[in-house]
Design a protein around this motif. Sequence first.
Motif, PDB file in Angstrom:
ATOM      1  N   LEU A  55      71.073  80.367  91.637  1.00  0.00           N
ATOM      2  CA  LEU A  55      69.737  80.912  91.855  1.00  0.00           C
ATOM      3  C   LEU A  55      69.425  81.016  93.338  1.00  0.00           C
ATOM      4  CD1 LEU A  55      67.060  81.872  90.613  1.00  0.00           C
ATOM      5  CD2 LEU A  55      66.313  79.476  90.628  1.00  0.00           C
ATOM      6  N   VAL A  56      69.767  79.990  94.102  1.00  0.00           N
ATOM      7  CA  VAL A  56      69.558  80.028  95.551  1.00  0.00           C
ATOM      8  C   VAL A  56      70.342  81.177  96.168  1.00  0.00           C
ATOM      9  CG1 VAL A  56      69.997  78.786  97.708  1.00  0.00           C
ATOM     10  CG2 VAL A  56      68.997  77.585  95.763  1.00  0.00           C
ATOM     11  N   GLY A  57      71.604  81.331  95.770  1.00  0.00           N
ATOM     12  CA  GLY A  57      72.418  82.411  96.321  1.00  0.00           C
ATOM     13  C   GLY A  57      71.865  83.782  95.987  1.00  0.00           C
ATOM     14  N   ILE A  58      71.349  83.954  94.766  1.00  0.00           N
ATOM     15  CA  ILE A  58      70.790  85.248  94.357  1.00  0.00           C
ATOM     16  C   ILE A  58      69.490  85.535  95.103  1.00  0.00           C
ATOM     17  CG2 ILE A  58      69.712  86.438  92.407  1.00  0.00           C
ATOM     18  CD1 ILE A  58      71.831  84.946  90.644  1.00  0.00           C
ATOM     19  N   LEU A  59      68.592  84.574  95.158  1.00  0.00           N
ATOM     20  CA  LEU A  59      67.317  84.790  95.846  1.00  0.00           C
ATOM     21  C   LEU A  59      67.532  85.043  97.337  1.00  0.00           C
ATOM     22  CD1 LEU A  59      65.078  82.026  94.187  1.00  0.00           C
ATOM     23  CD2 LEU A  59      65.218  84.463  93.596  1.00  0.00           C
TER      24      LEU A  59
END
Length: 322
Positions: free
Chosen positions: A232-236
């Motif tokens: 999620l961090v990488g996508i955001l």
Amino acid sequence: RVALLRWEQLGDVVVTLPALAAARAAWPGTHVTLIVRPELVAWLQDAGVADTVIGLQPPWQAWRPGNWIRLLRLARRFDLAFDFLGDPRNILCARLLARHAVGYAVRGGGFLLSRVAAYRPDLPIAQQHLRLLEVAAPTPAHLPVSPRCRAAAAQLLPATVGDFVVLHPGAGQPSKAWPHWQALALHLGGGAACVLTGTRAEAPQTAALAAALRRNGHRVWDLAGRTGLPALVGILGRARWVLAPDTGVIHLARALGTPTLALFGPVNPEVWGYAEPRHRSLVAPQSCSFCAQRRCPRRQDPGRCLAAIPAPAVVNALRELV
């Protein structure tokens, strides 16, 4: 040795990070420990936000002997502990952990604190936490996206995804749900590549939104239930912008430096929202606004406050944002 106690959800932890950064900047050489729920430890360690990150379940939420033993092993390990919630149980734990404790006494327990900070509900919550440390509020540095987070995101997104936006339709409680996501698909122009995020329980909602987006010519990757916190961090961190209700995803995206538009209803955006060039809050005030209830007290589903925000207004706000 300083401890920051933040046992709440993802968004609560993220809005505390500017205060944590301020503590590290204000006291060079101080060893700063962040105490959070166990599921958040790996990401926060990768982000390097503290010298040490400890995962500990609140003992009153999980009455297992191991939780109490871990807490007691940390007793008096710190010189100073900060509690950001004001719950007497948190305050008691902060005092157990450290020789001195600082926090709010809005729910009682102030006699346990070495110093009580005045709580200002009129201030944005991140600024409120900065005041707790009594240091000047700096512009928070963006959280880094670690190689682990980038790799986790790359496993879920094809190399051909290119520029994309993130839509996160789920909300942590029913009163925060925005009912016009499928209408948004009709008004969202430009054929944007859309990545949908959410929990496994929210998968039916994201599936319906994905179908509506595809009918209107958008490329869609529905990742509901498939993104752990690193992914999620990488996508955001890669997204062009993020649209979501008032959830932890909004706070996390802002901390990563990604433009955000948050949709507010029962919670006051002047406290939990943002009014900045790259971060906006959208609200349609009602006579009953900002009730802070988990479910609409008028028994409307969805609540009137979120239903009053139309899809074209959201699209216009996104155009202004970018």
